[in-house]
Design an enzyme around this catalytic site. Structure first.
Site, PDB file in Angstrom:
ATOM      1  N   ILE A  65     -21.610 -20.842   0.832  1.00 17.78           N
ATOM      2  CA  ILE A  65     -20.662 -21.186   1.890  1.00 17.78           C
ATOM      3  C   ILE A  65     -19.648 -22.193   1.355  1.00 17.78           C
ATOM      4  O   ILE A  65     -19.973 -23.029   0.501  1.00 17.78           O
ATOM      5  CB  ILE A  65     -21.418 -21.734   3.132  1.00 17.78           C
ATOM      6  N   CYS A  66     -18.422 -22.083   1.830  1.00 20.23           N
ATOM      7  CA  CYS A  66     -17.385 -23.089   1.579  1.00 20.23           C
ATOM      8  C   CYS A  66     -17.108 -23.215   0.079  1.00 20.23           C
ATOM      9  O   CYS A  66     -16.871 -22.243  -0.595  1.00 20.23           O
ATOM     10  CB  CYS A  66     -17.832 -24.406   2.231  1.00 20.23           C
ATOM     11  N   GLY A  67     -17.122 -24.408  -0.449  1.00 22.54           N
ATOM     12  CA  GLY A  67     -16.808 -24.655  -1.852  1.00 22.54           C
ATOM     13  C   GLY A  67     -17.722 -23.938  -2.821  1.00 22.54           C
ATOM     14  O   GLY A  67     -17.329 -23.643  -3.954  1.00 22.54           O
TER      15      GLY A  67
ATOM     16  N   VAL B  91     -18.658 -20.900  -2.553  1.00 27.21           N
ATOM     17  CA  VAL B  91     -18.066 -19.570  -2.756  1.00 27.21           C
ATOM     18  C   VAL B  91     -16.932 -19.672  -3.776  1.00 27.21           C
ATOM     19  O   VAL B  91     -16.757 -18.780  -4.609  1.00 27.21           O
ATOM     20  CB  VAL B  91     -17.557 -18.958  -1.435  1.00 27.21           C
TER      21      VAL B  91
ATOM     22  N   ALA C 134     -19.571 -17.221   3.168  1.00 25.29           N
ATOM     23  CA  ALA C 134     -18.976 -17.701   4.423  1.00 25.29           C
ATOM     24  C   ALA C 134     -17.978 -18.800   4.136  1.00 25.29           C
ATOM     25  O   ALA C 134     -18.045 -19.473   3.104  1.00 25.29           O
ATOM     26  CB  ALA C 134     -20.064 -18.223   5.359  1.00 25.29           C
TER      27      ALA C 134
END
EC number: 3.2.-.-
Length: 197
Positions: free
Chosen positions: A97-99, A101, A149
């Site tokens: 998720i977030c960073g 990814v 995500a």
């Protein structure tokens, strides 16, 4: 017992994994553990966390890798990359998720999966980002054993992970996520009060 490893770097986004961790940790067949590059990391919200495992000393066998986002994923640490690549090679279910990814995109680890993230424009200079499937503009995406995500999607992230690991029936997962998304009273309106026979 199945083991979930939550990979958290310093300045991790503490809100991104709480729904999932609490769901897993309340079950007798799952255990939740943390892994990082450092023995102690701090979250964006200021929580100091003493991790269970340092990368390189983690258990050989685990059933789920959850990569929590935050402000330290522009990291080029070779141990970190080796750890994540090995999980992909072993076909372990992975969620980012977030960073986190961004880290996968930068290192070419999204190329064979449908995926989402914070914003594809952020990856325009990543030489190893050559995806077969296009970036999907959704809160969270599941493709085979990978969930991705953006940082505003902890509930959608949790939902897809629970489905990926066959945590419960789809109906029960939907109920759990409905309560987290809309709150107790809306849940009662739709499904009835779980505390009253």
């Amino acid at each position: 017992m199945k083991k979930a490893l939550f990979l958290i770097l310093d300045q991790y986004a503490d809100w991104e994994g709480v729904y999932l961790a609490s769901a897993l940790n309340q079950r007798e067949d799952w255990s939740v553990h943390t892994v990082s590059l450092d023995p102690i990391v701090s979250s964006i919200g200021g929580f100091k966390t003493s991790v269970d495992y340092i990368i390189g000393l983690e258990p050989a066998n685990f059933n789920l890798l959850v990569m929590i986002g935050g402000d330290s994923w522009s990291n080029d640490n070779k141990k970190l990359l080796h750890f994540v690549k090995t999980a992909f090679q072993k076909n372990i279910p992975i969620a980012a998720i977030c960073g986190a990814v961004d880290f996968l995109a930068k290192n070419g680890l999204l190329n064979n999966h449908s995926h989402t993230g914070n914003f594809v424009y952020l990856w325009k200079d990543y030489k190893q980002y050559k995806p077969i499937s296009s970036f999907v503009e959704k809160q969270a995406v599941r493709d085979k054993n990978l969930v991705t995500a953006n940082g505003t999607a902890p509930i959608e992230f949790t939902n897809l992970i629970l489905e990926m690991i066959d945590f419960d029936t789809p109906e029960n997962i939907e109920k759990m996520m409905y309560m987290n998304r809309y709150g107790f009273y809306h849940f009662c309106d739709k499904y009835g009060n779980p505390f009253v026979d």
